[in-house]
Design an enzyme around this catalytic site. Structure first.
Site, PDB file in Angstrom:
ATOM      1  N   GLU A 157       0.846  -1.201   0.000  1.00 34.03           N
ATOM      2  CA  GLU A 157       0.000   0.000   0.000  1.00 34.03           C
ATOM      3  C   GLU A 157       0.879   1.248   0.000  1.00 34.03           C
ATOM      4  O   GLU A 157       2.094   1.151   0.207  1.00 34.03           O
ATOM      5  CB  GLU A 157      -0.937  -0.013   1.219  1.00 34.03           C
ATOM      6  CG  GLU A 157      -2.045  -1.052   1.082  1.00 34.03           C
ATOM      7  CD  GLU A 157      -2.986  -1.139   2.288  1.00 34.03           C
ATOM      8  OE1 GLU A 157      -2.739  -0.470   3.296  1.00 34.03           O
ATOM      9  OE2 GLU A 157      -3.952  -1.904   2.197  1.00 34.03           O
ATOM     10  N   HIS A 216      -9.118   9.689   2.546  1.00 32.69           N
ATOM     11  CA  HIS A 216      -8.670   8.578   1.705  1.00 32.69           C
ATOM     12  C   HIS A 216      -8.813   9.029   0.256  1.00 32.69           C
ATOM     13  O   HIS A 216      -9.864   9.542  -0.134  1.00 32.69           O
ATOM     14  CB  HIS A 216      -9.528   7.331   1.976  1.00 32.69           C
ATOM     15  CG  HIS A 216      -8.899   6.070   1.459  1.00 32.69           C
ATOM     16  ND1 HIS A 216      -8.747   5.824   0.115  1.00 32.69           N
ATOM     17  CD2 HIS A 216      -8.378   5.009   2.095  1.00 32.69           C
ATOM     18  CE1 HIS A 216      -8.159   4.648  -0.040  1.00 32.69           C
ATOM     19  NE2 HIS A 216      -7.917   4.136   1.151  1.00 32.69           N
ATOM     20  N   ARG A 239      -0.818   9.034   1.668  1.00 31.08           N
ATOM     21  CA  ARG A 239      -2.195   9.465   1.409  1.00 31.08           C
ATOM     22  C   ARG A 239      -2.433  10.967   1.367  1.00 31.08           C
ATOM     23  O   ARG A 239      -3.213  11.459   0.572  1.00 31.08           O
ATOM     24  CB  ARG A 239      -3.074   8.929   2.532  1.00 31.08           C
ATOM     25  CG  ARG A 239      -3.774   7.716   2.118  1.00 31.08           C
ATOM     26  CD  ARG A 239      -4.572   7.197   3.230  1.00 31.08           C
ATOM     27  NE  ARG A 239      -4.547   5.764   3.062  1.00 31.08           N
ATOM     28  CZ  ARG A 239      -5.046   4.910   3.910  1.00 31.08           C
ATOM     29  NH1 ARG A 239      -5.596   5.345   5.017  1.00 31.08           N
ATOM     30  NH2 ARG A 239      -5.007   3.635   3.674  1.00 31.08           N
ATOM     31  N   HIS A 243     -11.597   9.795   6.138  1.00 28.35           N
ATOM     32  CA  HIS A 243     -11.385   8.373   6.374  1.00 28.35           C
ATOM     33  C   HIS A 243     -10.954   8.054   7.797  1.00 28.35           C
ATOM     34  O   HIS A 243     -11.411   7.084   8.399  1.00 28.35           O
ATOM     35  CB  HIS A 243     -10.320   7.894   5.389  1.00 28.35           C
ATOM     36  CG  HIS A 243     -10.012   6.439   5.454  1.00 28.35           C
ATOM     37  ND1 HIS A 243     -10.952   5.463   5.191  1.00 28.35           N
ATOM     38  CD2 HIS A 243      -8.854   5.770   5.749  1.00 28.35           C
ATOM     39  CE1 HIS A 243     -10.391   4.260   5.319  1.00 28.35           C
ATOM     40  NE2 HIS A 243      -9.138   4.421   5.670  1.00 28.35           N
ATOM     41  N   ARG A 294      -1.327   9.176   8.995  1.00 30.56           N
ATOM     42  CA  ARG A 294      -1.174   7.746   9.275  1.00 30.56           C
ATOM     43  C   ARG A 294      -0.754   6.958   8.028  1.00 30.56           C
ATOM     44  O   ARG A 294      -1.316   7.146   6.943  1.00 30.56           O
ATOM     45  CB  ARG A 294      -2.499   7.168   9.800  1.00 30.56           C
ATOM     46  CG  ARG A 294      -2.464   5.660   9.974  1.00 30.56           C
ATOM     47  CD  ARG A 294      -3.749   5.153  10.575  1.00 30.56           C
ATOM     48  NE  ARG A 294      -4.886   5.276   9.691  1.00 30.56           N
ATOM     49  CZ  ARG A 294      -5.308   4.327   8.863  1.00 30.56           C
ATOM     50  NH1 ARG A 294      -4.668   3.174   8.773  1.00 30.56           N
ATOM     51  NH2 ARG A 294      -6.375   4.524   8.115  1.00 30.56           N
TER      52      ARG A 294
HETATM   53  P1  FAD Z   1     -14.358   0.742  15.488  1.00 31.47           P
HETATM   54  O1  FAD Z   1     -13.974  -0.493  14.801  1.00 31.47           O
HETATM   55  O2  FAD Z   1     -14.962   1.819  14.676  1.00 31.47           O
HETATM   56  O3  FAD Z   1     -15.365   0.373  16.664  1.00 31.47           O
HETATM   57  C1  FAD Z   1     -15.983   1.383  17.433  1.00 31.47           C
HETATM   58  C2  FAD Z   1     -17.089   0.758  18.223  1.00 31.47           C
HETATM   59  O4  FAD Z   1     -17.589   1.684  19.178  1.00 31.47           O
HETATM   60  C3  FAD Z   1     -18.298   0.346  17.396  1.00 31.47           C
HETATM   61  O5  FAD Z   1     -18.731  -0.906  17.863  1.00 31.47           O
HETATM   62  C4  FAD Z   1     -19.333   1.421  17.712  1.00 31.47           C
HETATM   63  O6  FAD Z   1     -20.656   1.003  17.556  1.00 31.47           O
HETATM   64  C5  FAD Z   1     -19.007   1.694  19.157  1.00 31.47           C
HETATM   65  N1  FAD Z   1     -19.442   3.000  19.664  1.00 31.47           N
HETATM   66  C6  FAD Z   1     -19.170   4.228  19.158  1.00 31.47           C
HETATM   67  N2  FAD Z   1     -19.722   5.171  19.940  1.00 31.47           N
HETATM   68  C7  FAD Z   1     -20.350   4.539  20.958  1.00 31.47           C
HETATM   69  C8  FAD Z   1     -21.109   4.965  22.067  1.00 31.47           C
HETATM   70  N3  FAD Z   1     -21.360   6.259  22.305  1.00 31.47           N
HETATM   71  N4  FAD Z   1     -21.619   4.029  22.904  1.00 31.47           N
HETATM   72  C9  FAD Z   1     -21.407   2.701  22.682  1.00 31.47           C
HETATM   73  N5  FAD Z   1     -20.696   2.245  21.632  1.00 31.47           N
HETATM   74  C10 FAD Z   1     -20.169   3.154  20.785  1.00 31.47           C
HETATM   75  N6  FAD Z   1      -7.270   0.436   8.954  1.00 31.47           N
HETATM   76  C11 FAD Z   1      -6.271  -0.438   8.720  1.00 31.47           C
HETATM   77  O7  FAD Z   1      -5.328  -0.528   9.510  1.00 31.47           O
HETATM   78  N7  FAD Z   1      -6.333  -1.236   7.615  1.00 31.47           N
HETATM   79  C12 FAD Z   1      -7.356  -1.190   6.723  1.00 31.47           C
HETATM   80  O8  FAD Z   1      -7.371  -1.934   5.769  1.00 31.47           O
HETATM   81  C13 FAD Z   1      -8.394  -0.269   6.939  1.00 31.47           C
HETATM   82  N8  FAD Z   1      -9.435  -0.152   6.072  1.00 31.47           N
HETATM   83  C14 FAD Z   1     -10.486   0.669   6.385  1.00 31.47           C
HETATM   84  C15 FAD Z   1     -11.588   0.695   5.537  1.00 31.47           C
HETATM   85  C16 FAD Z   1     -12.694   1.459   5.867  1.00 31.47           C
HETATM   86  C17 FAD Z   1     -13.887   1.491   4.968  1.00 31.47           C
HETATM   87  C18 FAD Z   1     -12.679   2.221   7.068  1.00 31.47           C
HETATM   88  C19 FAD Z   1     -13.865   3.038   7.458  1.00 31.47           C
HETATM   89  C20 FAD Z   1     -11.558   2.223   7.882  1.00 31.47           C
HETATM   90  C21 FAD Z   1     -10.461   1.450   7.551  1.00 31.47           C
HETATM   91  N9  FAD Z   1      -9.330   1.416   8.368  1.00 31.47           N
HETATM   92  C22 FAD Z   1      -8.322   0.523   8.106  1.00 31.47           C
HETATM   93  C23 FAD Z   1      -9.323   2.108   9.645  1.00 31.47           C
HETATM   94  C24 FAD Z   1      -9.677   1.099  10.736  1.00 31.47           C
HETATM   95  O9  FAD Z   1     -10.645   0.214  10.231  1.00 31.47           O
HETATM   96  C25 FAD Z   1     -10.231   1.763  11.974  1.00 31.47           C
HETATM   97  O10 FAD Z   1      -9.392   2.814  12.360  1.00 31.47           O
HETATM   98  C26 FAD Z   1     -10.294   0.738  13.103  1.00 31.47           C
HETATM   99  O11 FAD Z   1     -11.083  -0.355  12.693  1.00 31.47           O
HETATM  100  C27 FAD Z   1     -10.860   1.360  14.349  1.00 31.47           C
HETATM  101  O12 FAD Z   1     -11.072   0.345  15.281  1.00 31.47           O
HETATM  102  P2  FAD Z   1     -11.718   0.734  16.675  1.00 31.47           P
HETATM  103  O13 FAD Z   1     -11.893  -0.522  17.418  1.00 31.47           O
HETATM  104  O14 FAD Z   1     -10.939   1.823  17.285  1.00 31.47           O
HETATM  105  O15 FAD Z   1     -13.136   1.377  16.286  1.00 31.47           O
HETATM  106  C1  SIN Z   2      -7.490   0.749   2.483  1.00 34.32           C
HETATM  107  O1  SIN Z   2      -7.750  -0.440   2.288  1.00 34.32           O
HETATM  108  O2  SIN Z   2      -7.151   1.535   1.604  1.00 34.32           O
HETATM  109  C2  SIN Z   2      -7.586   1.271   3.861  1.00 34.32           C
HETATM  110  C3  SIN Z   2      -6.326   1.052   4.550  1.00 34.32           C
HETATM  111  C4  SIN Z   2      -6.226   1.933   5.752  1.00 34.32           C
HETATM  112  O3  SIN Z   2      -7.060   2.781   6.002  1.00 34.32           O
HETATM  113  O4  SIN Z   2      -5.234   1.772   6.460  1.00 34.32           O
END
Ligand code: FAD
Ligand code: SIN
Length: 542
Positions: A124, A252, A298, A359, A394
């Protein structure tokens, strides 16, 4: 002051050793470690799997190949971070990566293999080596599924779905002589709305983890799912926790441009495998902006696209994979292939129309290297946190990695802290609902929500200026006042909770962006177009 609808609803109380807010990779992986030391409650505002984690496509960056090294991954991360990464945090995340990935595999996550037992590593933007562990382009779904399965098997973990946290319960809010966020303050749990019953409950805990994810919904166009409303940052800020670097919003470069696609992401891995960015006339342009071309970090790619679109007046550009073999595209990117086909775009034959969209949020709640915040008994992990790993931009696929590593460290340290916390009966006094009534004007909520997201997109986006930031601040101040009034006058709903949080987070982003008088990484201000290492090689802390 809190408000609880005591007079309207029955007041419920739940107690646990650990309270985890959020069921993405950060919350679930913490819960799985913490449950060995005490009881765990997870509250999550929709179904358990609904999270940004579930939608991750590209994968998890980690040093797994013979020709790769920790030093190279650290160098790439620091280069992308434009001078603001904390090297100790980066080293920690990179060096702990392989162990955390092996744990995911042991839990049952099935990543794509090149040969029997050899991981297929993707590439990537900004990475000098192939190091992205992935499950085709369904990586998030695979990880989230494996974590949920393990959590559900564990009797020491209770999950409350459709429960949205409203605010943290802190000692300072209960005792007026304690300073909010000061040394005597501590978090005792959270107030949570049960969305199905309309009841506000108190969840009391000895240790609380905020793992509520990102805040993409603060902007009009985003790759994020609807849950990403910045609730954790807003709750922590109101409770007196330190927040940093919120001006660094990652756009993104490639979300699909289509009226029915809701900013569906086209993974950076597509460019990693040879996808080419083209203008509408078919010409390439990235070679003018960076020696890595389409695989530049990015911030550079998103800004280049924004610049080219503004110059030509076009509303999108293209990502072209038509030169790649069809079977290879279908095999490596089945999710993207199918989604595009459902929109009438056969990506093996036609270029994909794309635009940048919000993103990821590089800033967040300040933690130490163990996920601890400045308020006792409060931890944060995942996208909601600021650990110093990402700096001003990032590196792709470092987010899932950071969440895994920090949740693991936080659980180990929180378990030690738990042993030192005496068992005490905390009582939460009943609160006064005041004169709150059922709202008959939900249109106000949706209008304000829409207005904030437009303001942020138009004035606090990829390219900023002092004038645009001031304009955004003026408009947001009016909305904040209106939302405050609305919040106190009407019975709480999840829409109102989220509206209040996106307004708070938007305000924090603007404050941070106004403070930084230079351009660096994801923050670009045309009034200060240069990077200023003498005065601004530092974090913006609120
Ligand atoms: P999340 O996975 O977003 O989980 C947050 C949780 O908190 C959810 O369950 C939500 O419902 C809950 N929540 C929120 N507010 C409240 C509240 N007030 N009360 C109770 N529950 C609440 N990163 C990478 O490293 N590699 C990738 O390939 C990648 N691809 C991505 C693709 C997409 C489409 C997106 C959107 C992001 C991507 N990212 C990627 C970024 C990465 O996915 C996220 O930064 C990461 O998953 C965040 O994880 P988290 O556990 O912190 O939050
Ligand atoms: C992607 O698949 O392009 C997302 C990767 C990331 O947010 O780190």
């Amino acid at each position: 002051m809190y408000r609880i609808e005591i007079s309207v609803h029955r007041f419920m109380e739940t107690r646990s050793d650990f309270l985890v807010m959020g069921s993405g990779i950060a919350g679930l992986s913490f819960a799985l470690k913490a449950c060995k030391y005490g009881s765990v409650v997870i509250v999550t505002k929709r179904s358990c799997e609904e999270s940004s984690t579930k939608y991750a496509q590209g994968g998890i960056a980690s040093v797994m190949a013979e020709d790769d090294s920790y030093d190279l991954h650290i160098k790439d991360t620091i280069e992308a971070g434009a001078g603001l990464c904390h090297e100790d945090a980066v080293r920690l995340v990179v060096e702990n990566g392989p162990d955390r990935i092996r744990e995911l595999i042991e839990l049952g996550a099935k990543f794509t293999l090149r040969d029997e037992d050899v991981l297929d590593l993707g590439r990537e933007g900004g990475h000098s080596k192939r190091r992205i562990v992935h499950a085709t382009d369904f990586t998030g779904e695979e990880i989230e599924g494996a974590l949920i399965k393990a959590v559900k098997k564990n009797n020491n973990i209770r999950i409350y779905e459709n429960h949205i946290a409203i605010d943290l319960i802190t000692k300072s809010r209960l005792e007026s002589d304690i300073k909010s966020g000061g040394k005597d303050d501590m978090v005792l749990g959270a107030y949570v709305l049960d969305k199905n019953k309309g009841e506000v409950k108190s969840f009391l805990s000895k240790i609380t983890l905020l793992a509520t994810g990102g805040a993409g919904k603060v902007y009009l166009y985003t790759s994020n799912p609807d849950i990403a409303t910045g609730d954790g940052v807003a709750m922590a800020y109101r409770a007196g926790a330190k927040i940093a670097n919120m001006e660094f919003i990652q756009f993104h470069p490639t979300c699909i441009y289509h009226p029915q696609a809701k900013s569906f992401l086209i993974s950076e891995a597509v460019r990693g495998e040879g996808g080419i960015l083209r203008l509408k006339d078919g010409n390439t342009f990235m070679e003018k902006y960076h020696p890595m071309g389409c695989l530049a970090p990015r911030d550079i790619v998103a800004r280049a696209i924004d610049f080219e679109m503004k110059k030509s007046g076009d509303d999108h550009i293209y990502l072209d994979v038509t030169h790649m073999e069809g079977y290879r595209i279908r095999e490596r990117f089945p999710n993207i292939y199918k989604k595009c086909l459902s929109l009438g775009i056969d990506i093996t034959k036609m270029p994909i129309p794309v635009v940048p969209a919000t993103h990821y949020i590089c800033g967040g709640i300040v933690t130490d290297l163990y996920g601890k915040t400045n308020i006792r008994r409060l931890y944060a992990s995942g996208e909601v946190s600021f650990t110093g790993v990402h700096g001003a931009n990032r590196l792709a696929s470092n987010s899932l990695l950071e969440a895994l590593v920090f949740s693991n460290r936080a659980a180990n340290v929180a378990a030690k802290e738990l042993r030192e916390i005496p068992s005490e009966e905390i009582t939460i006094p009943p609160w006064d609902i005041g004169n709150a009534v059922d709202s008959d004007e939900s249109v106000v909520v949706s209008n304000n929500w829409d207005e904030i997201r437009r303001i942020m997109w138009n004035y606090v986006g990829i390219v900023r200026s002092n004038k645009r930031l001031k304009r955004a601040k003026r408009r947001l101040d009016i909305l904040l006042e209106e939302i405050k009034e609305y919040y106190w006058n009407f019975i709480i709903t999840s829409d109102l909770i989220e509206l209040r949080n996106i307004a708070t987070v938007a305000d924090i982003i603007i404050q941070c962006a106004m403070m930084r008088k230079e351009s660096r990484g994801l923050h670009y201000n045309i009034d200060y177009p240069q990077r200023d290492d003498i005065n601004w090689r530092k974090d913006t802390i609120l």
